[in-house]
Motif scaffolding. Structure first.
Motif, PDB file in Angstrom:
ATOM      1  N   ILE A 409       1.003  -1.322   0.027  1.00  0.00           N
ATOM      2  CA  ILE A 409       0.054  -0.020   0.092  1.00  0.00           C
ATOM      3  C   ILE A 409       0.862   1.301   0.097  1.00  0.00           C
ATOM      4  CG2 ILE A 409      -1.770   1.197   1.032  1.00  0.00           C
ATOM      5  CD1 ILE A 409      -2.702  -1.336   0.049  1.00  0.00           C
ATOM      6  N   ALA A 410       0.549   2.075  -0.837  1.00  0.00           N
ATOM      7  CA  ALA A 410       1.271   3.352  -1.018  1.00  0.00           C
ATOM      8  C   ALA A 410       0.284   4.715  -0.595  1.00  0.00           C
ATOM      9  CB  ALA A 410       2.136   3.446  -2.232  1.00  0.00           C
ATOM     10  N   PRO A 411       0.427   4.952   0.603  1.00  0.00           N
ATOM     11  CA  PRO A 411      -0.697   5.934   0.734  1.00  0.00           C
ATOM     12  C   PRO A 411      -0.480   7.417   0.317  1.00  0.00           C
ATOM     13  CG  PRO A 411      -0.034   4.823   2.763  1.00  0.00           C
ATOM     14  CD  PRO A 411       1.074   4.411   1.638  1.00  0.00           C
ATOM     15  N   VAL A 412      -1.585   8.204  -0.218  1.00  0.00           N
ATOM     16  CA  VAL A 412      -1.478   9.473  -0.534  1.00  0.00           C
ATOM     17  C   VAL A 412      -2.404  10.265   0.381  1.00  0.00           C
ATOM     18  CG1 VAL A 412      -0.944   8.920  -2.852  1.00  0.00           C
ATOM     19  CG2 VAL A 412      -3.310   9.146  -2.109  1.00  0.00           C
ATOM     20  N   THR A 413      -2.000  11.577   0.273  1.00  0.00           N
ATOM     21  CA  THR A 413      -2.924  12.766   1.080  1.00  0.00           C
ATOM     22  C   THR A 413      -3.909  13.174   0.177  1.00  0.00           C
ATOM     23  OG1 THR A 413      -1.366  14.362   0.591  1.00  0.00           O
ATOM     24  CG2 THR A 413      -1.166  13.041   2.896  1.00  0.00           C
ATOM     25  N   THR A 414      -3.739  13.151  -1.287  1.00  0.00           N
ATOM     26  CA  THR A 414      -4.642  13.827  -2.172  1.00  0.00           C
ATOM     27  C   THR A 414      -4.843  12.823  -3.347  1.00  0.00           C
ATOM     28  OG1 THR A 414      -5.106  15.687  -3.769  1.00  0.00           O
ATOM     29  CG2 THR A 414      -2.960  14.990  -3.059  1.00  0.00           C
ATOM     30  N   ALA A 415      -6.142  12.666  -3.867  1.00  0.00           N
ATOM     31  CA  ALA A 415      -6.533  11.877  -5.041  1.00  0.00           C
ATOM     32  C   ALA A 415      -5.651  12.299  -6.274  1.00  0.00           C
ATOM     33  CB  ALA A 415      -8.012  11.909  -5.443  1.00  0.00           C
TER      34      ALA A 415
END
Length: 493
Positions: A409-415
């Motif tokens: 999983i590579a999380p992001v803070t914005t789409a």
């Protein structure tokens, strides 16, 4: 002689006549009248023209002119119910007056003399009232009525409503030195001014007739502040004070952070402005649940292991690091945590953080656990994904191996950053995974002397592999740089 309303009448020789030089008559109505006189000589000859004299009859009594020293403005309201008025007599004087006070603007008092003076005093309760006065002349003729309006208002306005989009009452926002707009709303129709003061300081008054008044404030310090606002009407009545508490700066959890996976022991810590004195930690399992206080018997200080008590004290706006044993929770899954602070002016709670509770179960001897370890390829891919996060620290967050799906999983803070996070990762020439539990290569058979060389005395070349790994992604609350700042600040203090 003749009296009529025509200016040039020539009296007829048959009209009334007399030998005297004076004449008395009674007018039959108000208005302009004319006396016409024609002369006759001793020989009996009538003059061919007449003399004309105009006179005006005005039998009406003019209405008096009323003034008030206690309620001088008929359009305004006054706190006192003690009313006093005076009036001027009509031209020619009056034999008396009929006086009446009621709540109707056009009342005509009865034809009865109630006073021969020119003043009137009364006491009235809240409302709009009217003084009615008319006079009678010495001939018994009543004049027109004069009306005087006065309003008594002893009721304070309702306390104003206070709000601010810049500094909401239930959240931490803004910063010291950053101005904000506050609005005070009053529905009082006679609003005259709004007064306010911040943290018990100097009172500032704004003259206004508008239902909504804008107040601009610039807080000098972070922390919780108290704004007090009152409304005053035109009669001088002041409302009760509305107290509006707002919270300047940031205050929140420094551990755990949203998006983390946590286990049996969850680290708890919070930080905020220096005027915070304590914190109590709450949890709930979903947004639909109500908040519950974490049982302090399950929480210990990370340093020393002493059992915690609520609220845990804060020094320079920071709690000590705590350890929460989650064994009492019945199931894994979503877990939401917040801190409720103590301090001056009832500080707001922190924003909640959402973590994933994944506890490892200890199995009996002879059984294997189900904890997912990365393969050699996944380990290399995680390193590359971490490098991506460090290259884009404002929009990407640290990658991890999902323990349920086994996916990276590579999380992001914005789409907008999802394409970057999920771009395929090419892993080349890494040692092949031979199936060991920890993704390491299997050992070669040992010789009696402990060596692991082959028959020809030369070690076999390590087998390698290449692969393409495509990470999945999730949107989380904190980026790589935010996590570094929070962790670094927590460690520093």
């Amino acid at each position: 002689m003749k009296v009529d309303r025509t200016a040039t009448t020539l009296p007829a020789t048959t009209d009334a006549y007399q030998s005297g030089t004076s004449y008395t008559t009674t007018g039959t109505g108000d208005g302009t009248w004319y006396l016409h006189v024609r002369a006759k000589d001793n020989a009996g000859n009538w003059s061919t023209a007449a003399a004309h004299f105009a006179f005006t009859v005005d039998s009406a009594v003019n209405p008096p002119v009323i003034t008030s020293s206690t309620h001088p403005d008929q359009t305004d309201a006054y706190r006192s119910g003690d009313f006093r008025a005076t009036w001027t007599p009509p031209v020619g004087g009056a034999g008396g007056y009929s006086v009446l006070v009621d709540a109707t603007p056009t009342t005509v008092p009865p034809a009865t003399i109630t006073t021969t003076g020119t003043t009137h005093s009364t006491s009235k309760t809240d409302g709009t009232w009217y003084l009615h006065v008319r006079g009678i002349d010495n001939t018994g003729t009543w004049g027109d009525t004069a009306h005087y309006r006065f309003t008594v208002d002893t009721t304070p306005p309702a306390a104003p409503l206070v709000d601010s989009a810049d500094y909401p009452a239930d959240a931490w926002s803004g910063d010291a030195g950053l101005p904000g707009i506050f609005t005070a709303t009053s529905q009082d129709a006679r609003l005259a001014r709004v007064s306010y003061r911040l943290d018990g300081g100097t009172t500032t008054t704004l003259n206004t007739r508008s239902a909504t008044t804008r107040i601009t404030l610039t807080p000098d310090t972070t922390g919780s502040h108290l704004l007090s606002v009152t409304a005053t009407d035109t009669a001088g009545n002041t409302s009760a004070a509305t107290t509006y508490t707002f919270h300047v700066g940031t205050a929140g959890l420094t551990a755990p952070l949203s998006g983390e996976q946590v286990g049996h022991i969850v680290s708890l810590a919070a930080a905020g402005p220096d005027d915070l004195t304590g914190a109590t930690f709450h949890y709930r399992r979903s947004e639909a649940n109500t908040w519950a206080t974490i049982d302090p018997s399950s929480v210990t200080l990370a340093a020393g292991g002493k059992e915690a008590t609520w609220p845990v004290g804060m020094t320079e706006g920071k709690t000590p690091m705590l350890n929460w044993n989650t064994d009492a929770l019945t199931a894994d899954g979503e877990l939401r945590i917040r801190a409720v602070f103590t301090g001056a002016n009832s500080p707001a709670p922190s924003d909640e953080v959402t973590v994933e509770l994944r506890r490892v179960t200890t199995l009996s001897p002879g059984r294997t656990h189900t904890l997912v370890n990365p393969t050699v390829v996944q380990a290399s891919a995680l390193n590359i994904a971490q490098a991506r996060a460090e290259a884009s620290p404002e929009t990407l967050a640290p990658p991890y191996l999902d323990q349920t799906s086994g996916e990276i999983i590579a999380p992001v803070t914005t789409a907008a950053a999802e394409n970057t996070a999920t771009a395929p990762i090419e892993v080349t020439d890494v040692p092949a995974d031979q199936g060991s539990d920890d993704a390491s290569l299997p050992d070669a058979p040992e010789e009696p002397d402990g060596s692991t060389t082959t028959e020809d005395g030369v070690a076999d070349p390590a087998e390698t592999t290449s692969a393409t790994v495509t990470p999945d992604t999730r949107i989380v609350a904190h980026s790589q740089s935010e996590l570094e700042q929070r962790i670094g600040g927590s460690q520093h203090h």
